[in-house]
Design an enzyme around this catalytic site. Structure first.
Site, PDB file in Angstrom:
ATOM      1  N   ASP A  29      -2.538  -3.599  15.146  1.00 49.36           N
ATOM      2  CA  ASP A  29      -1.843  -4.033  13.944  1.00 49.36           C
ATOM      3  C   ASP A  29      -0.536  -4.711  14.354  1.00 49.36           C
ATOM      4  O   ASP A  29       0.154  -4.225  15.257  1.00 49.36           O
ATOM      5  CB  ASP A  29      -1.560  -2.821  13.051  1.00 49.36           C
ATOM      6  CG  ASP A  29      -1.125  -3.209  11.648  1.00 49.36           C
ATOM      7  OD1 ASP A  29      -0.080  -3.884  11.502  1.00 49.36           O
ATOM      8  OD2 ASP A  29      -1.822  -2.816  10.697  1.00 49.36           O
ATOM      9  N   ILE A  30      -0.186  -5.809  13.697  1.00 49.97           N
ATOM     10  CA  ILE A  30       1.051  -6.525  14.050  1.00 49.97           C
ATOM     11  C   ILE A  30       2.295  -5.850  13.474  1.00 49.97           C
ATOM     12  O   ILE A  30       3.410  -6.161  13.883  1.00 49.97           O
ATOM     13  CB  ILE A  30       1.004  -8.021  13.643  1.00 49.97           C
ATOM     14  CG1 ILE A  30       0.825  -8.178  12.145  1.00 49.97           C
ATOM     15  CG2 ILE A  30      -0.075  -8.762  14.420  1.00 49.97           C
ATOM     16  CD1 ILE A  30       1.004  -9.605  11.643  1.00 49.97           C
ATOM     17  N   ASN A  81      -7.539   1.994   2.642  1.00 53.39           N
ATOM     18  CA  ASN A  81      -7.055   1.827   1.273  1.00 53.39           C
ATOM     19  C   ASN A  81      -8.114   1.063   0.489  1.00 53.39           C
ATOM     20  O   ASN A  81      -8.628   0.054   0.966  1.00 53.39           O
ATOM     21  CB  ASN A  81      -5.730   1.067   1.261  1.00 53.39           C
ATOM     22  CG  ASN A  81      -4.666   1.767   2.089  1.00 53.39           C
ATOM     23  OD1 ASN A  81      -4.501   2.967   1.992  1.00 53.39           O
ATOM     24  ND2 ASN A  81      -3.965   1.022   2.911  1.00 53.39           N
ATOM     25  N   GLU A  89      -3.789  -4.440   1.154  1.00 51.34           N
ATOM     26  CA  GLU A  89      -3.129  -5.744   1.158  1.00 51.34           C
ATOM     27  C   GLU A  89      -4.065  -6.858   1.610  1.00 51.34           C
ATOM     28  O   GLU A  89      -3.956  -7.982   1.145  1.00 51.34           O
ATOM     29  CB  GLU A  89      -1.888  -5.700   2.052  1.00 51.34           C
ATOM     30  CG  GLU A  89      -0.816  -4.770   1.523  1.00 51.34           C
ATOM     31  CD  GLU A  89       0.376  -4.653   2.451  1.00 51.34           C
ATOM     32  OE1 GLU A  89       0.404  -5.319   3.515  1.00 51.34           O
ATOM     33  OE2 GLU A  89       1.297  -3.883   2.116  1.00 51.34           O
ATOM     34  N   HIS A  94     -11.126  -2.426   6.123  1.00 48.28           N
ATOM     35  CA  HIS A  94     -10.541  -2.087   7.417  1.00 48.28           C
ATOM     36  C   HIS A  94     -10.081  -0.643   7.414  1.00 48.28           C
ATOM     37  O   HIS A  94      -9.711  -0.088   6.388  1.00 48.28           O
ATOM     38  CB  HIS A  94      -9.392  -3.022   7.798  1.00 48.28           C
ATOM     39  CG  HIS A  94      -8.259  -3.077   6.815  1.00 48.28           C
ATOM     40  ND1 HIS A  94      -8.351  -3.719   5.593  1.00 48.28           N
ATOM     41  CD2 HIS A  94      -7.012  -2.578   6.880  1.00 48.28           C
ATOM     42  CE1 HIS A  94      -7.194  -3.620   4.960  1.00 48.28           C
ATOM     43  NE2 HIS A  94      -6.359  -2.916   5.714  1.00 48.28           N
ATOM     44  N   HIS A  96      -7.445   1.924   9.423  1.00 49.94           N
ATOM     45  CA  HIS A  96      -6.297   2.050  10.312  1.00 49.94           C
ATOM     46  C   HIS A  96      -6.518   3.286  11.172  1.00 49.94           C
ATOM     47  O   HIS A  96      -6.774   4.372  10.644  1.00 49.94           O
ATOM     48  CB  HIS A  96      -5.004   2.256   9.512  1.00 49.94           C
ATOM     49  CG  HIS A  96      -4.656   1.143   8.594  1.00 49.94           C
ATOM     50  ND1 HIS A  96      -3.699   0.198   8.893  1.00 49.94           N
ATOM     51  CD2 HIS A  96      -5.129   0.826   7.359  1.00 49.94           C
ATOM     52  CE1 HIS A  96      -3.597  -0.647   7.885  1.00 49.94           C
ATOM     53  NE2 HIS A  96      -4.455  -0.281   6.942  1.00 49.94           N
TER      54      HIS A  96
END
Length: 111
Positions: A29-30, A81, A89, A94, A96
């Site tokens: 993740d950025i 989510n 978002e 996806h 995490h």
């Protein structure tokens, strides 16, 4: 128009890959919320958890275990989510994977 994760899958946007196979991709993740913060996505576009075919999940679970093994993680948290009000978002399924290999993982603020 492709979403940002579809562009990452196609190689149009660079990512720091952890591992991948023909169906899934894991990359850092950025904007990490923990010392280890990896995103795990199917290469095929599914908007969110609720709109993903059930047969994807067993394969994704096996891939997630491979990611943990690749990163030498035994303790980690998985978060997904489902929808805007839940904090999603990017509307591409996806998961995490977050961890703190050097100690206890703290729970981030959720609201």
């Amino acid at each position: 128009m492709d979403c940002i994760f579809c562009k990452i899958v196609k190689g149009e946007i660079p990512s720091k890959k952890v591992t991948e196979n023909d169906k899934f991709l894991a990359f850092y993740d950025i904007n990490p919320i923990a010392p280890v913060h990896v995103l795990i996505i199917p290469k095929e576009h599914f908007e969110k958890f609720d709109s993903t075919p059930d047969e994807i999940f067993p394969q994704m679970a096996e891939f997630i275990k491979e990611v943990a093994k690749t990163l030498n993680l035994s303790d980690y948290r998985l978060i997904t989510n489902n929808g805007k009000n839940a904090g999603q978002e990017v509307f591409h399924l996806h998961v995490h994977m977050v961890a703190n290999p050097d100690g206890k993982l703290k729970w981030p603020k959720l609201v």
